[in-house]
Write an enzyme that holds these catalytic residues in place. Structure first.
Site, PDB file in Angstrom:
ATOM      1  N   LEU A  62       0.812  -1.216   0.000  1.00  0.00           N
ATOM      2  CA  LEU A  62       0.000   0.000   0.000  1.00  0.00           C
ATOM      3  C   LEU A  62       0.845   1.265   0.000  1.00  0.00           C
ATOM      4  O   LEU A  62       1.923   1.307   0.583  1.00  0.00           O
ATOM      5  CB  LEU A  62      -0.933  -0.007   1.222  1.00  0.00           C
ATOM      6  N   GLY A  65      -1.818   6.487  -2.375  1.00  0.00           N
ATOM      7  CA  GLY A  65      -3.014   6.386  -3.219  1.00  0.00           C
ATOM      8  C   GLY A  65      -4.061   5.499  -2.552  1.00  0.00           C
ATOM      9  O   GLY A  65      -5.256   5.828  -2.511  1.00  0.00           O
ATOM     10  N   HIS A  66      -3.604   4.376  -2.006  1.00  0.00           N
ATOM     11  CA  HIS A  66      -4.531   3.487  -1.298  1.00  0.00           C
ATOM     12  C   HIS A  66      -5.038   4.162  -0.017  1.00  0.00           C
ATOM     13  O   HIS A  66      -6.214   4.056   0.332  1.00  0.00           O
ATOM     14  CB  HIS A  66      -3.836   2.177  -0.926  1.00  0.00           C
ATOM     15  N   GLY A 176      -9.944   3.323  -7.422  1.00  0.00           N
ATOM     16  CA  GLY A 176      -9.167   4.470  -7.888  1.00  0.00           C
ATOM     17  C   GLY A 176      -9.327   4.692  -9.390  1.00  0.00           C
ATOM     18  O   GLY A 176      -9.364   3.734 -10.173  1.00  0.00           O
ATOM     19  N   GLN A 177      -9.372   5.939  -9.768  1.00  0.00           N
ATOM     20  CA  GLN A 177      -9.415   6.338 -11.179  1.00  0.00           C
ATOM     21  C   GLN A 177      -8.166   5.864 -11.921  1.00  0.00           C
ATOM     22  O   GLN A 177      -8.167   5.670 -13.133  1.00  0.00           O
ATOM     23  CB  GLN A 177      -9.536   7.865 -11.248  1.00  0.00           C
ATOM     24  N   ASP A 179      -6.871   3.028 -12.155  1.00  0.00           N
ATOM     25  CA  ASP A 179      -7.195   1.824 -12.930  1.00  0.00           C
ATOM     26  C   ASP A 179      -8.606   1.998 -13.482  1.00  0.00           C
ATOM     27  O   ASP A 179      -9.545   1.304 -13.099  1.00  0.00           O
ATOM     28  CB  ASP A 179      -7.101   0.593 -12.032  1.00  0.00           C
ATOM     29  N   SER A 214       1.964   3.958  -7.658  1.00  0.00           N
ATOM     30  CA  SER A 214       1.664   2.571  -8.001  1.00  0.00           C
ATOM     31  C   SER A 214       2.616   1.666  -7.228  1.00  0.00           C
ATOM     32  O   SER A 214       3.786   2.011  -7.031  1.00  0.00           O
ATOM     33  CB  SER A 214       1.871   2.352  -9.502  1.00  0.00           C
ATOM     34  N   SER A 215       2.096   0.524  -6.821  1.00  0.00           N
ATOM     35  CA  SER A 215       2.954  -0.446  -6.125  1.00  0.00           C
ATOM     36  C   SER A 215       4.087  -0.886  -7.038  1.00  0.00           C
ATOM     37  O   SER A 215       5.136  -1.324  -6.575  1.00  0.00           O
ATOM     38  CB  SER A 215       2.135  -1.664  -5.700  1.00  0.00           C
TER      39      SER A 215
HETATM   40  P1  AMP Z   1      -3.847  -2.080  -6.506  1.00  0.00           P
HETATM   41  O1  AMP Z   1      -2.781  -1.009  -6.498  1.00  0.00           O
HETATM   42  O2  AMP Z   1      -3.906  -2.828  -7.789  1.00  0.00           O
HETATM   43  O3  AMP Z   1      -3.793  -2.934  -5.313  1.00  0.00           O
HETATM   44  O4  AMP Z   1      -5.214  -1.272  -6.497  1.00  0.00           O
HETATM   45  C1  AMP Z   1      -6.094  -1.202  -5.406  1.00  0.00           C
HETATM   46  C2  AMP Z   1      -6.990   0.000  -5.578  1.00  0.00           C
HETATM   47  O5  AMP Z   1      -6.208   1.172  -5.376  1.00  0.00           O
HETATM   48  C3  AMP Z   1      -7.603   0.127  -6.974  1.00  0.00           C
HETATM   49  O6  AMP Z   1      -8.931   0.626  -6.869  1.00  0.00           O
HETATM   50  C4  AMP Z   1      -6.694   1.138  -7.639  1.00  0.00           C
HETATM   51  O7  AMP Z   1      -7.300   1.857  -8.682  1.00  0.00           O
HETATM   52  C5  AMP Z   1      -6.382   2.045  -6.452  1.00  0.00           C
HETATM   53  N1  AMP Z   1      -5.159   2.813  -6.691  1.00  0.00           N
HETATM   54  C6  AMP Z   1      -3.934   2.348  -7.025  1.00  0.00           C
HETATM   55  N2  AMP Z   1      -3.077   3.361  -7.209  1.00  0.00           N
HETATM   56  C7  AMP Z   1      -3.777   4.506  -6.996  1.00  0.00           C
HETATM   57  C8  AMP Z   1      -3.459   5.908  -7.038  1.00  0.00           C
HETATM   58  N3  AMP Z   1      -2.242   6.322  -7.354  1.00  0.00           N
HETATM   59  N4  AMP Z   1      -4.440   6.788  -6.767  1.00  0.00           N
HETATM   60  C9  AMP Z   1      -5.694   6.362  -6.467  1.00  0.00           C
HETATM   61  N5  AMP Z   1      -6.063   5.071  -6.395  1.00  0.00           N
HETATM   62  C10 AMP Z   1      -5.119   4.154  -6.660  1.00  0.00           C
END
Ligand code: AMP
Length: 309
Positions: A62, A65-66, A176-177, A179, A214-215
């Site tokens: 995380l 953004g998360h 999140g927008q 994705d 981003s992760s």
């Molecule tokens: P993940 O990074 O794939 O685990 O995504 C989990 C949630 O976090 C998803 O709804 C993503 O769209 C959101 N997410 C990931 N990176 C961001 C970011 N930079 N800003 C906003 N939401 C994000």
């Protein structure tokens, strides 16, 4: 002396000893459950106590953004669950499932600071017992943009998200927008299958230099990390040109592709300007649009998008 005053005393003294450190960790970390039964039991208790339930599905590792999604869920609901499940079924055979970062301890402190009440961190075996065969497909939306580059990805995403919805049974789920195609597909799935949850899509959180958090950013070499903010700069420039009166979508798409291809070490996967609602090609700017891109920097695939207007 109670735990709270011992903690305050240790902090004031500026010399947290072994005991106070243990207390600090206890206070700061969000509880983790790994089984479906534990997750359901915890959520049921919160609901019984009159709480509404917010849910933020993630794959862990995380970042801010998360955290923003968690804070947003917490602002609207009483009890917030974050899942941190690296879902094997949404990774292709040549993708990064095995090396995807797993950082549960730091996820727990980030979740606690953002106000999450529970982390659900199941194993693949817990989520997919032997002979699991049912899947969720959302045709049309999974055929474009990311679809051709990542066959089976959205089937994996939709299947796991519906399973998670059925486990957590949240009132509100926040995505999140960043994705955008995923968020759009989930919203369609919820609508088409009458899933009783409100889907909220929150803005992309960026680094100060514009790179979407981003992760996967941690995979970037220092040179790639220096080059990466040019992705957002290219998107922002196209948005400016569109707002400035350029109406030729094809010309803007080619300019975007050229800007991205010029980033040192970059390989363009796609650069499109699409209808923000249907994600279909956009003949002209007569409705909300999205500029959406996927770019490889080395073996790391980064995606980003901006809304126009
Ligand atoms: P993940 O990074 O794939 O685990 O995504 C989990 C949630 O976090 C998803 O709804 C993503 O769209 C959101 N997410 C990931 N990176 C961001 C970011 N930079 N800003 C906003 N939401 C994000």
């Amino acid at each position: 002396m109670g735990q709270a005053s011992r903690l305050a005393e240790a902090c004031q003294a500026g010399r947290p000893g072994t005991t106070s450190k243990a207390i600090v960790r206890e206070v700061r970390l969000t509880p983790v459950v790994t089984t479906i039964v534990e997750c359901r039991t915890a959520v049921a208790a919160a609901k019984k106590a009159g709480q509404t339930v917010g849910f933020v599905p993630t794959m862990g590792a995380l970042h801010e953004g998360h955290a923003a999604l968690v804070r947003s869920a917490k602002a609207k609901t009483g009890y917030v669950v974050v899942s941190t499940f690296v879902n094997p079924t949404q990774f292709g055979p040549n993708e990064d499932f095995h090396r995807y970062p797993r950082t549960l301890e730091s996820d727990r402190s980030l979740c606690a600071a953002a106000g999450a009440d529970l982390i659900f961190a199941p194993t693949p075996a817990e989520m997919y017992p032997e002979f699991s065969v049912a899947v969720v497909d959302v045709p049309k939306f999974d055929e474009k943009l990311e679809g051709p580059s990542r066959p089976g990805h959205f089937r994996g995403v939709c299947t796991v998200v519906l399973k998670l919805f059925n486990i957590v049974i949240p009132d509100l789920a926040v995505f999140g927008q960043k994705d955008v195609q995923q968020a759009r597909i989930i919203r369609q799935m919820v609508r088409d299958l009458n899933v009783p949850v409100t889907v909220q899509i929150d803005p992309t959180v960026r680094e100060p230099d514009g790179l979407a958090m981003s992760s996967r950013n941690r995979y970037l070499s220092p040179e790639q990390r220096t080059a990466a903010p040019a992705i957002y700069r290219a998107l922002a420039a196209i948005r400016e040109r569109a707002l400035g009166g350029e109406i030729d979508v094809a010309r803007l798409e080619s300019a975007l592709a050229a800007d991205l291809a010029a980033i040192p070490g970059a390989r363009l996967d796609y650069a499109r300007i699409v209808d923000a609602d249907t994600l279909d090609a956009l003949p002209r700017f007569d409705r909300p649009a999205l500029a959406v891109v996927a770019v490889f920097l080395g073996s790391t695939r980064l995606i980003d998008n901006v809304l126009i207007p």
